[in-house]
Enzyme design. Structure first.
Site, short mmCIF file in Angstrom:
data_model
loop_
_atom_site.label_atom_id
_atom_site.label_comp_id
_atom_site.label_asym_id
_atom_site.label_seq_id
_atom_site.Cartn_x
_atom_site.Cartn_y
_atom_site.Cartn_z
N ASP A 1 8.13 -4.16 -0.30
CA ASP A 1 7.19 -3.27 0.68
C ASP A 1 7.65 -2.29 1.58
O ASP A 1 8.73 -2.77 2.35
CB ASP A 1 6.38 -4.67 1.21
CG ASP A 1 5.29 -5.15 0.42
OD1 ASP A 1 5.35 -4.99 -0.93
OD2 ASP A 1 4.83 -6.15 0.91
N PHE B 1 -1.72 -8.79 -8.70
CA PHE B 1 -2.88 -8.99 -8.08
C PHE B 1 -3.79 -8.29 -8.73
O PHE B 1 -3.90 -7.14 -9.34
CB PHE B 1 -2.84 -8.15 -6.59
CG PHE B 1 -2.21 -9.16 -5.43
CD1 PHE B 1 -3.14 -9.80 -4.88
CD2 PHE B 1 -1.04 -9.12 -5.16
CE1 PHE B 1 -2.66 -10.76 -3.81
CE2 PHE B 1 -0.56 -9.98 -4.29
CZ PHE B 1 -1.34 -10.92 -3.57
N HIS C 1 2.66 -0.01 3.67
CA HIS C 1 1.95 -0.87 2.83
C HIS C 1 0.69 -1.71 3.82
O HIS C 1 -0.38 -1.86 3.30
CB HIS C 1 2.79 -1.88 2.14
CG HIS C 1 1.86 -2.85 1.19
ND1 HIS C 1 0.85 -2.53 0.34
CD2 HIS C 1 2.05 -4.29 1.26
CE1 HIS C 1 0.43 -3.64 -0.31
NE2 HIS C 1 0.97 -4.51 0.16
N HIS D 1 10.05 -6.63 -5.61
CA HIS D 1 9.55 -5.38 -5.24
C HIS D 1 9.95 -5.56 -3.54
O HIS D 1 9.93 -6.52 -3.01
CB HIS D 1 8.48 -4.71 -5.32
CG HIS D 1 7.34 -5.88 -5.19
ND1 HIS D 1 6.93 -6.88 -5.58
CD2 HIS D 1 6.44 -5.63 -3.81
CE1 HIS D 1 5.79 -7.31 -4.95
NE2 HIS D 1 5.91 -6.86 -3.79
N GLU E 1 9.35 -9.37 -2.48
CA GLU E 1 8.61 -10.29 -2.94
C GLU E 1 8.55 -10.49 -4.48
O GLU E 1 9.38 -9.25 -5.13
CB GLU E 1 7.03 -9.96 -2.54
CG GLU E 1 6.87 -10.07 -1.29
CD GLU E 1 5.45 -9.20 -0.69
OE1 GLU E 1 4.78 -9.60 0.16
OE2 GLU E 1 5.18 -8.17 -1.43
N HIS F 1 2.37 -10.11 7.31
CA HIS F 1 3.05 -8.66 7.10
C HIS F 1 2.98 -8.15 8.41
O HIS F 1 3.81 -7.27 8.64
CB HIS F 1 2.04 -8.13 6.03
CG HIS F 1 2.37 -8.11 4.80
ND1 HIS F 1 1.59 -9.03 3.83
CD2 HIS F 1 3.18 -7.47 3.73
CE1 HIS F 1 2.14 -9.10 2.68
NE2 HIS F 1 3.23 -8.14 2.74
N HIS G 1 4.14 -2.65 -6.78
CA HIS G 1 4.33 -4.02 -6.53
C HIS G 1 4.39 -4.94 -7.64
O HIS G 1 4.40 -6.12 -7.28
CB HIS G 1 3.10 -4.66 -5.49
CG HIS G 1 2.81 -3.58 -4.50
ND1 HIS G 1 3.51 -4.05 -3.16
CD2 HIS G 1 2.26 -2.28 -4.05
CE1 HIS G 1 3.08 -3.08 -2.21
NE2 HIS G 1 2.41 -2.20 -2.89
#
Length: 206
Positions: free
Chosen positions: A53, A17, A57, A51, A170, A158, A47
């Site tokens: 979460d 990201f 998070h 990974h 993810e 989420h 991340h």
């Protein structure tokens, strides 16, 4: 039995990201006269790559990854193909694989996982995660960077994970994985206080 590696290689140019911490490796010692070993040090976002979460998070008072029970990350799993599903995975994309659903579901949305940052990746519709939770699913996975769209500010998917205490994986690579049932093994590291952890995710054919 052979293992199917569903983890991308983590490297300096791995997609992340925007604003996240990229992977970097430096050497703190090298083999040579007076030094018997090579030693490296890493910096990276938890991340990056495949990974898990942690609830922390997406909820400030929720557990970090070192406090999350491990049982959801090992066990029977179904890989469901929804290739070309568009922006969101809907319930209709998964209905064909609903019968006798195991507690872990990974959805393949890509013909080939992105190797550069692509903000137009597929994500889960929140109602799809609700539907999976109602069918006893405890862990969901996806072959894109997030279960929510890249531009989401409310992280509705989420929040469904939080509400139902679902685990999530993810950035998986499911390019070569046929639809069907497997054993999943994808343990997060015990990183104190962290909001996520890299995993080496593998599938074992049943």
């Amino acid at each position: 039995m052979s293992l199917i590696d569903i983890s991308p290689t983590v490297h300096a140019d791995a997609p992340i990201f925007p604003g996240d911490e990229p992977y970097a490796l430096r050497w703190t010692a090298r083999l040579g006269p007076g030094c018997p070993v090579n030693l490296s040090a890493l910096t990276l976002s938890p991340h990056i790559g495949a990974h898990a979460d942690a609830p922390l998070h997406y909820a400030s008072e929720a557990p970090p990854i070192d406090q999350v029970p491990l049982d959801a990350y090992i066990g029977p799993c179904r890989v469901i193909h929804a290739i070309g599903c568009g922006p969101l995975i809907t319930i209709d994309h998964l209905r064909h694989a609903e019968a006798d659903l195991p507690p872990r579901v990974l959805v393949r949305t890509c013909q080939q996982a992105d190797t550069t940052w692509n903000p137009l990746f597929s994500a889960y519709a929140p109602e799809t995660l609700q539907w999976l939770a109602e069918r006893g699913v405890r862990l969901v996975g996806i072959d894109t960077p997030s279960v929510d769209p890249a531009d989401s500010k409310t992280l509705d998917a989420h929040q469904i994970l939080r509400r139902h205490d679902l685990r999530v994986l993810e950035n998986l690579v499911l390019d070569a994985v046929p639809a069907g049932d497997y054993e999943l093994i994808a343990l997060p590291l015990k990183l104190a206080g962290a909001c996520a952890s890299p995993v080496r995710a593998v599938l074992r054919p049943l």
